[in-house]
Scaffold this motif. Structure first.
Motif, PDB file in Angstrom:
ATOM      1  N   TYR A 126      51.824  53.139  30.135  1.00 43.32           N
ATOM      2  CA  TYR A 126      50.616  53.342  29.324  1.00 43.32           C
ATOM      3  C   TYR A 126      49.355  52.989  30.108  1.00 43.32           C
ATOM      4  O   TYR A 126      48.357  53.737  30.071  1.00 43.32           O
ATOM      5  N   ILE A 127      49.372  51.845  30.801  1.00 45.24           N
ATOM      6  CA  ILE A 127      48.180  51.440  31.564  1.00 45.24           C
ATOM      7  C   ILE A 127      47.910  52.434  32.685  1.00 45.24           C
ATOM      8  O   ILE A 127      46.755  52.760  32.979  1.00 45.24           O
ATOM      9  N   TRP A 128      48.960  52.927  33.312  1.00 43.34           N
ATOM     10  CA  TRP A 128      48.804  53.935  34.367  1.00 43.34           C
ATOM     11  C   TRP A 128      48.125  55.181  33.814  1.00 43.34           C
ATOM     12  O   TRP A 128      47.176  55.711  34.411  1.00 43.34           O
ATOM     13  N   ILE A 129      48.569  55.641  32.659  1.00 44.91           N
ATOM     14  CA  ILE A 129      47.967  56.837  32.052  1.00 44.91           C
ATOM     15  C   ILE A 129      46.537  56.553  31.612  1.00 44.91           C
ATOM     16  O   ILE A 129      45.627  57.352  31.848  1.00 44.91           O
ATOM     17  N   LEU A 134      47.509  53.471  39.519  1.00 47.85           N
ATOM     18  CA  LEU A 134      48.684  52.611  39.574  1.00 47.85           C
ATOM     19  C   LEU A 134      48.333  51.169  39.931  1.00 47.85           C
ATOM     20  O   LEU A 134      49.093  50.249  39.633  1.00 47.85           O
ATOM     21  N   ALA A 135      47.189  50.976  40.590  1.00 43.81           N
ATOM     22  CA  ALA A 135      46.790  49.610  40.954  1.00 43.81           C
ATOM     23  C   ALA A 135      46.611  48.760  39.705  1.00 43.81           C
ATOM     24  O   ALA A 135      47.018  47.591  39.660  1.00 43.81           O
ATOM     25  N   PHE A 136      45.978  49.325  38.671  1.00 46.35           N
ATOM     26  CA  PHE A 136      45.817  48.595  37.422  1.00 46.35           C
ATOM     27  C   PHE A 136      47.176  48.299  36.789  1.00 46.35           C
ATOM     28  O   PHE A 136      47.435  47.193  36.332  1.00 46.35           O
ATOM     29  N   ALA A 137      48.037  49.306  36.765  1.00 46.17           N
ATOM     30  CA  ALA A 137      49.332  49.156  36.102  1.00 46.17           C
ATOM     31  C   ALA A 137      50.202  48.109  36.789  1.00 46.17           C
ATOM     32  O   ALA A 137      50.755  47.216  36.130  1.00 46.17           O
ATOM     33  N   PHE A 138      50.330  48.193  38.105  1.00 47.01           N
ATOM     34  CA  PHE A 138      51.209  47.273  38.817  1.00 47.01           C
ATOM     35  C   PHE A 138      50.675  45.839  38.803  1.00 47.01           C
ATOM     36  O   PHE A 138      51.447  44.886  38.697  1.00 47.01           O
ATOM     37  N   ALA A 180      44.378  40.161  27.254  1.00 47.67           N
ATOM     38  CA  ALA A 180      43.285  39.617  28.057  1.00 47.67           C
ATOM     39  C   ALA A 180      43.153  40.377  29.378  1.00 47.67           C
ATOM     40  O   ALA A 180      42.047  40.595  29.879  1.00 47.67           O
ATOM     41  N   THR A 181      44.296  40.771  29.945  1.00 47.56           N
ATOM     42  CA  THR A 181      44.271  41.540  31.188  1.00 47.56           C
ATOM     43  C   THR A 181      43.570  42.879  31.002  1.00 47.56           C
ATOM     44  O   THR A 181      42.764  43.300  31.843  1.00 47.56           O
ATOM     45  N   ILE A 182      43.844  43.559  29.904  1.00 44.42           N
ATOM     46  CA  ILE A 182      43.224  44.849  29.630  1.00 44.42           C
ATOM     47  C   ILE A 182      41.719  44.701  29.471  1.00 44.42           C
ATOM     48  O   ILE A 182      40.940  45.556  29.915  1.00 44.42           O
ATOM     49  N   VAL A 183      41.278  43.613  28.849  1.00 44.58           N
ATOM     50  CA  VAL A 183      39.839  43.374  28.689  1.00 44.58           C
ATOM     51  C   VAL A 183      39.167  43.269  30.058  1.00 44.58           C
ATOM     52  O   VAL A 183      38.108  43.856  30.303  1.00 44.58           O
ATOM     53  N   VAL A 184      39.789  42.528  30.975  1.00 41.36           N
ATOM     54  CA  VAL A 184      39.239  42.381  32.328  1.00 41.36           C
ATOM     55  C   VAL A 184      39.220  43.731  33.045  1.00 41.36           C
ATOM     56  O   VAL A 184      38.214  44.116  33.663  1.00 41.36           O
ATOM     57  N   PHE A 185      40.311  44.467  32.973  1.00 38.69           N
ATOM     58  CA  PHE A 185      40.403  45.754  33.657  1.00 38.69           C
ATOM     59  C   PHE A 185      39.397  46.758  33.109  1.00 38.69           C
ATOM     60  O   PHE A 185      38.809  47.550  33.856  1.00 38.69           O
ATOM     61  N   ASP A 186      39.208  46.761  31.798  1.00 37.69           N
ATOM     62  CA  ASP A 186      38.246  47.684  31.206  1.00 37.69           C
ATOM     63  C   ASP A 186      36.837  47.375  31.692  1.00 37.69           C
ATOM     64  O   ASP A 186      36.053  48.287  31.968  1.00 37.69           O
ATOM     65  N   ARG A 187      36.534  46.084  31.821  1.00 39.13           N
ATOM     66  CA  ARG A 187      35.212  45.700  32.329  1.00 39.13           C
ATOM     67  C   ARG A 187      35.057  46.084  33.793  1.00 39.13           C
ATOM     68  O   ARG A 187      33.983  46.524  34.212  1.00 39.13           O
ATOM     69  N   ILE A 188      36.125  45.939  34.586  1.00 40.96           N
ATOM     70  CA  ILE A 188      36.072  46.368  35.991  1.00 40.96           C
ATOM     71  C   ILE A 188      35.782  47.855  36.079  1.00 40.96           C
ATOM     72  O   ILE A 188      34.940  48.306  36.864  1.00 40.96           O
ATOM     73  N   ILE A 257      42.722  35.730  34.205  1.00 40.51           N
ATOM     74  CA  ILE A 257      41.443  35.394  34.816  1.00 40.51           C
ATOM     75  C   ILE A 257      41.541  35.282  36.335  1.00 40.51           C
ATOM     76  O   ILE A 257      40.671  35.760  37.069  1.00 40.51           O
ATOM     77  N   CYS A 258      42.600  34.663  36.834  1.00 40.50           N
ATOM     78  CA  CYS A 258      42.658  34.295  38.248  1.00 40.50           C
ATOM     79  C   CYS A 258      43.554  35.184  39.113  1.00 40.50           C
ATOM     80  O   CYS A 258      43.432  35.154  40.340  1.00 40.50           O
ATOM     81  N   ILE A 259      44.467  35.928  38.502  1.00 42.15           N
ATOM     82  CA  ILE A 259      45.450  36.661  39.299  1.00 42.15           C
ATOM     83  C   ILE A 259      45.241  38.171  39.273  1.00 42.15           C
ATOM     84  O   ILE A 259      45.266  38.827  40.316  1.00 42.15           O
ATOM     85  N   THR A 260      45.044  38.733  38.082  1.00 40.13           N
ATOM     86  CA  THR A 260      45.046  40.196  37.955  1.00 40.13           C
ATOM     87  C   THR A 260      43.948  40.868  38.773  1.00 40.13           C
ATOM     88  O   THR A 260      44.170  41.920  39.379  1.00 40.13           O
TER      89      THR A 260
END
Length: 277
Positions: A126-129, A134-138, A180-188, A257-260
Motif C-alpha cells: 500500500y505504501i509503495w502504491i 519503494l524507498a518509503f515502503a521499505f 506516525a511513520t506515514i505522517v512523517v513521510f507525507d510531510r517529507i 522520529i529517529c529511524i524512518t
C-alpha cells in the motif's frame, strides 16, 4: 535475538509460551457457595498437591475457577481432583477437565507469525502504491521490524507468558506504529514539492521531522498513559498485554522520529524514482 537465544539455552524455549501455545490441561472447578478460594490460594494448592505451576482465573459471578497447567498424567489429574474435593469441598461431578491440544497450539504459533507477516506485506504494498516509491515502503517496513523485535525482547527478558494476547499486541504495534511513520513521510513528500534550491534532502528530512515531532510525541504520550493505566490497574491477563504494548509504543515513537527518515535517505540511493501525486 540474543535475549531469545539466552532464553532458549536456559529454559529450552525462546519465549515463555503460555498454555494456549504449548498445550496442557484445563480444569474448571466449582466450589460450594461462598467458599471460593483466592487465585493465590489455588495456585499454591496446585503447587503443593502435584508440584506444578498453574494459571488460575476466577469465573465472574460464579463460584467456579479455571485452573490451567501443563499436561498432566491420569494420576496427577486424580490427585488434583481429590485435593479439591477433600480440602475445598468441591463436588467431583462438577469438576470438568479438558486437554489443550499441542497441535492446536502449534497452529496458533504459525497463525501469529502469518498474521504479522501478512499485515506487514500488505502495508508495504500500500505504501509503495500510495507514495510511488519503494524507498518509503521499505524504510517503513524495516522500522516496523525494529518495533516488533523490541516487543519480542520485552517478552524474552521479562518472561511474560505468550498467549492469545501476544498476537493482539503484535498486530496493535504494527498498526499503531505505521501511523506516525506515514505522517512523517507525507510531510517529507510535501516539503520536497516546495524544496528550495539551497535545501538538500537531508534538510528536507530534518524539517519534516521537526514539523511532525510535537504531533507524534503528543499522540504517543496520550496512548502510553492510557495503556499504562491498564498495566497498573488491570487484571493479570490485561497486564500481560499492556506492559509489552507500552514498550512497543515507545519503540514506535522512537523509530518514526529517529529511524524512518534516515532509512529513507539511504534507500533513496537504491530507489531514486520520483514520487507521483
Amino acid at each position: 535475538v540474543v535475549c531469545m537465544g539466552v532464553s532458549k539455552a536456559t529454559s529450552g524455549e525462546i519465549l515463555a509460551y503460555g498454555l494456549d501455545f504449548k498445550g496442557g490441561t484445563a480444569m474448571t472447578v466449582t466450589f460450594p457457595e461462598g467458599t471460593t478460594p483466592t487465585i493465590g490460594e489455588l495456585e499454591t494448592a496446585v503447587r503443593t498437591s502435584i508440584g506444578k505451576e498453574a494459571v488460575v482465573n476466577l469465573v465472574k459471578d460464579t463460584n467456579a475457577a479455571m485452573v490451567k497447567t501443563e499436561e498432566l498424567s491420569e494420576d496427577q489429574r486424580n490427585a488434583l481432583v481429590a485435593h479439591w474435593v477433600s480440602n475445598y469441598g468441591a463436588s467431583e461431578s462438577e469438576i470438568e477437565i479438558q486437554s489443550i491440544s499441542g497441535t492446536v497450539s502449534g497452529e496458533m504459533k504459525k497463525d501469529a507469525i502469518l498474521a504479522v507477516a501478512v499485515a506487514t506485506v500488505l502495508m508495504l504494498i500500500y505504501i509503495w502504491i500510495r507514495f510511488s516509491n519503494l524507498a518509503f515502503a521499505f524504510s517503513a517496513v524495516l522500522a516496523l521490524v525494529h518495533d516488533v523485535l523490541v516487543v519480542l525482547t520485552v517478552y524474552a527478558v521479562t518472561r511474560i507468558s505468550v498467549g492469545n494476547t501476544f498476537i493482539a499486541c503484535m498486530l496493535t504495534i504494527v498498526g499503531y506504529s505505521i501511523n506516525a511513520t506515514i505522517v512523517v513521510f507525507d510531510r517529507i513528500r510535501e516539503n520536497r514539492k516546495e524544496q528550495l534550491k539551497k535545501e538538500t534532502e537531508e534538510d528536507i528530512v530534518n524539517k519534516s521531522i521537526a514539523q511532525t515531532f510535537t504531533r507524534n510525541i503528543y499522540t504517543s504520550l496520550t496512548t502510553f498513559f492510557m495503556v499504562a493505566s491498564l498495566a497498573i490497574f488491570g487484571v493479570p491477563s490485561i497486564r500481560e498485554f499492556a506492559f509489552p504494548l507500552m514498550a512497543g509504543i515507545v519503540a514506535g515513537a522512537y523509530s518514526s522520529i529517529c529511524i524512518t527518515g534516515l532509512l529513507w535517505l539511504k534507500l533513496r540511493e537504491k530507489f531514486p524514482e520520483d514520487e507521483e501525486e
